[in-house]
Design a protein around this motif. Structure first.
Motif, PDB file in Angstrom:
ATOM      1  N   GLY A  46     -26.907  25.495  -0.715  1.00  0.00           N
ATOM      2  CA  GLY A  46     -25.772  24.596  -0.975  1.00  0.00           C
ATOM      3  C   GLY A  46     -25.222  23.980   0.299  1.00  0.00           C
ATOM      4  N   GLY A  47     -25.103  24.830   1.350  1.00  0.00           N
ATOM      5  CA  GLY A  47     -24.617  24.290   2.627  1.00  0.00           C
ATOM      6  C   GLY A  47     -25.552  23.232   3.191  1.00  0.00           C
ATOM      7  N   THR A  48     -26.870  23.511   3.034  1.00  0.00           N
ATOM      8  CA  THR A  48     -27.853  22.511   3.533  1.00  0.00           C
ATOM      9  C   THR A  48     -27.720  21.193   2.794  1.00  0.00           C
ATOM     10  OG1 THR A  48     -29.372  24.334   4.073  1.00  0.00           O
ATOM     11  CG2 THR A  48     -30.298  22.095   3.915  1.00  0.00           C
ATOM     12  N   VAL A  49     -27.557  21.274   1.460  1.00  0.00           N
ATOM     13  CA  VAL A  49     -27.405  20.025   0.677  1.00  0.00           C
ATOM     14  C   VAL A  49     -26.154  19.273   1.102  1.00  0.00           C
ATOM     15  CG1 VAL A  49     -26.949  19.118  -1.636  1.00  0.00           C
ATOM     16  CG2 VAL A  49     -28.706  20.895  -1.305  1.00  0.00           C
ATOM     17  N   VAL A  50     -25.040  20.015   1.275  1.00  0.00           N
ATOM     18  CA  VAL A  50     -23.794  19.351   1.690  1.00  0.00           C
ATOM     19  C   VAL A  50     -23.954  18.707   3.060  1.00  0.00           C
ATOM     20  CG1 VAL A  50     -21.374  19.737   2.302  1.00  0.00           C
ATOM     21  CG2 VAL A  50     -22.347  20.829   0.264  1.00  0.00           C
ATOM     22  N   LEU A  51     -24.597  19.462   3.994  1.00  0.00           N
ATOM     23  CA  LEU A  51     -24.799  18.904   5.334  1.00  0.00           C
ATOM     24  C   LEU A  51     -25.703  17.669   5.289  1.00  0.00           C
ATOM     25  CD1 LEU A  51     -24.399  19.130   8.379  1.00  0.00           C
ATOM     26  CD2 LEU A  51     -26.400  20.663   8.463  1.00  0.00           C
ATOM     27  N   TRP A  53     -26.168  15.622   2.724  1.00  0.00           N
ATOM     28  CA  TRP A  53     -25.449  14.490   2.108  1.00  0.00           C
ATOM     29  C   TRP A  53     -24.453  13.867   3.100  1.00  0.00           C
ATOM     30  CZ3 TRP A  53     -20.242  13.736   1.111  1.00  0.00           C
ATOM     31  CH2 TRP A  53     -19.950  12.646   0.287  1.00  0.00           C
ATOM     32  N   THR A  54     -23.807  14.779   3.906  1.00  0.00           N
ATOM     33  CA  THR A  54     -22.859  14.260   4.912  1.00  0.00           C
ATOM     34  C   THR A  54     -23.567  13.380   5.942  1.00  0.00           C
ATOM     35  OG1 THR A  54     -21.513  16.256   4.633  1.00  0.00           O
ATOM     36  CG2 THR A  54     -21.137  14.928   6.621  1.00  0.00           C
TER      37      THR A  54
END
Length: 446
Positions: A46-51, A53-54
Motif C-alpha cells: 500500500g505504501g508503495t502504491v501511494v508513493l 501515485w504521488t
C-alpha cells in the motif's frame, strides 16, 4: 480452510517479512501487537502504491505547468507576430490610400486635358467645314468661268457666220482677214483672262488642299493624343475601382447588389454623372464619345462604391493603443462555463478609450443589456447592425444619426467581463459574422 490458506501465505512470506511484535507498556500492564508477514506485505504494498501515485501525480503537474508556460510563450510570440502583421497591413493601407489619392489627381488632370482636347477638336472640325465650303465655292466659280468661255467662243463663231452672210461674196479677202484678226484678238483676250482666272482658282484650290491636309494631320495628332488620354483615364478608373471591388467581395457582399441599393436610395447633390454627348445632330455617337461615356460610368460606379463603403462597417471601432484578446468563434468561457460561442471580437485598451462608430447609421439601443453591460447598437444600410459592449460611458441616445468615426462611448468593464475591453459585433440579417472579415477587407482601400 481460510485459516490454513492464511497460514501458508504467512509461512511463504516469513523469509522476507519475519513476524514482528510491537510492545505497548503502561503503568499497570504490558501489551503487544503482532505484525504477521502478510500484514507487513500489505502495508508495504500500500505504501508503495501511494508513493508511486504521488510521484506520478507530481510528474503530471510539473509537465502541465511546463506545457502551460511554453503555451503562454508561444501565444505571446504569436501575439507579437500578429501585431507586426497588423502594423504592416496598416502601412500598406496608407500606401494604397496615397496611391488612390495620386490616381485621383492624375485622373482630374487627365480629365482637364480631355476637355481641352475636345475643344480643340471641335474648333478644327469647324475650320475643316469652312475649308470644304471654300473649296466648293472655288470649284463652282471655275465651272462657271469655263462655261462662260465656251459660250464666248460659240458667240464669236456665230458672229463670224453672220458677217459672212451679210457681206456675201462681195467682201474682199483683206476685209475678211481683218475681221478674222479682230475676232482672234477678242478670243485671245477672253482666253487669256479665263486662263488667268483659272490659274488663280487652281492656286487657291492648291492652298485649300494644303490647308485641308494640315487640318487632317492636326486632327490625327489630336486623335492620337485623345487615345493616350483615354487609355490613362481608363487605367486610372480601373486601378481606383479594383480595390473597392475586392473589399466588398472579401467581406462576402455582392458589389452589384450593394450598388443597386445605393443607386435606388441615392438622391440629392452628388448623383450619378451625366453621359457625355458631343454630337449636336442626334447622330450615333462616335468611338471617342463611347469611351468617354464608359469612363463616366466607371466614375459613377466608383462614386457609388465609396458611398457604400461609408454605409458599411469597414472602419476600426478603436483608434489608439490596444491589443486583440479574443476572436470570433468557439472558445473557453472566461468565467469557466465551458466551451461557448463568441459572436464578436474583443479589443483590450485603456479605460475610457474613445469608441467610434464604424459606419454611418442610426442608434437603435443605448443602455444596459444583460451580459453586454453598457451596450450601443447601430443599424446601418444593407441589413447590417454593429454592437459595442462593456462600455464605461455612452455618448449617444436612441434615434441619433451617427457618422463614420463619430465617438459613441468609452471603453470600460461593465457587464459580464474580466477586464477593460470592447466587445465588437457585426450582424447581417440578425446573424453574427466575423468582424475581422470587414476589418481585413478594408485594408484593400483604407
Amino acid at each position: 480452510m481460510l485459516t490454513r490458506l492464511t497460514y501458508r501465505i504467512n509461512l511463504g512470506l516469513e523469509r522476507y517479512f519475519p513476524e514482528q511484535r510491537l510492545f505497548l507498556k503502561s503503568d499497570s500492564e504490558t501489551r503487544f501487537i503482532r505484525l504477521r508477514p502478510a500484514t507487513q506485505a500489505v502495508a508495504i504494498a500500500g505504501g508503495t502504491v501511494v508513493l508511486g501515485w504521488t510521484i506520478l501525480a507530481t510528474a503530471i503537474i510539473l509537465m502541465e505547468s511546463i506545457s502551460a508556460g511554453s503555451g503562454r510563450d508561444q501565444a505571446m510570440r504569436q501575439q507579437v507576430l500578429y501585431e507586426q502583421r497588423l502594423n504592416a497591413l496598416s502601412q500598406d493601407r496608407d500606401a494604397r490610400a496615397d496611391e488612390a489619392a495620386g490616381a485621383q489627381e492624375r485622373f482630374n488632370l487627365a480629365l482637364a486635358q480631355v476637355a481641352e482636347m475636345q475643344n480643340r477638336l471641335l474648333a478644327s472640325e469647324d475650320r475643316r467645314r469652312e475649308l470644304e465650303t471654300g473649296i466648293d465655292v472655288i470649284q463652282n466659280t471655275l465651272r462657271r468661268t469655263i462655261k462662260e468661255r465656251d459660250e464666248a467662243r460659240a458667240q464669236a463663231e456665230a458672229a463670224g457666220v453672220m458677217v459672212v452672210a451679210e457681206n456675201g461674196v462681195k467682201k474682199t479677202d483683206a476685209g475678211r482677214a481683218k475681221d478674222a484678226m479682230a475676232t482672234v484678238d477678242i478670243l485671245a483676250d477672253a482666253l487669256s483672262a479665263t486662263a488667268q482666272e483659272r490659274d488663280l482658282m487652281q492656286g487657291a484650290a492648291a492652298k485649300s488642299a494644303e490647308r485641308v491636309e494640315a487640318v487632317l494631320a492636326e486632327k490625327k495628332a489630336l486623335q492620337t493624343r485623345n487615345n493616350e488620354i483615354f487609355a490613362k483615364l481608363e487605367e486610372a478608373v480601373s486601378v481606383s475601382m479594383e480595390p473597392l471591388d475586392k473589399m466588398f467581395r472579401a467581406a462576402g457582399m455582392s458589389p452589384d447588389e450593394l450598388l443597386s441599393q445605393v443607386r435606388r436610395g441615392y438622391s440629392g447633390q452628388g448623383g450619378p454623372l451625366t453621359p457625355l454627348t458631343l454630337s449636336t445632330k442626334g447622330s450615333v455617337s462616335n468611338p471617342d464619345e463611347q469611351r468617354a461615356n464608359a469612363i463616366l460610368q466607371g466614375l459613377d460606379r466608383m462614386n457609388l462604391y465609396r458611398l457604400a463603403a461609408f454605409k458599411a462597417p469597414f472602419a476600426m471601432p478603436v483608434k489608439g493603443n490596444f491589443r486583440w484578446t479574443s476572436g470570433f468563434g468557439t472558445r473557453n468561457d472566461p468565467k469557466g462555463m465551458g466551451r461557448r460561442m463568441h459572436e464578436g471580437t474583443d479589443m483590450a485598451g485603456a479605460y475610457g478609450l474613445p469608441i467610434l462608430s464604424t459606419a454611418d447609421g442610426v442608434v437603435t439601443h443605448a443602455g444596459w443589456s444583460s451580459g453586454y453591460g453598457r451596450l450601443v447598437k447601430i443599424r446601418h444600410e444593407f441589413g447590417i447592425e454593429t454592437r459595442y459592449a462593456h462600455l464605461s460611458a455612452i455618448r449617444v441616445k436612441v434615434g441619433d444619426r451617427v457618422s463614420r468615426g463619430e465617438q459613441i462611448g468609452d471603453m470600460g468593464n461593465s457587464g459580464r467581463s474580466t477586464g477593460t475591453h470592447l466587445h465588437y459585433e457585426i450582424r447581417i440579417g440578425g446573424r453574427a459574422v466575423n468582424p475581422m472579415t470587414f476589418i481585413k477587407a478594408a485594408n484593400h482601400v483604407f
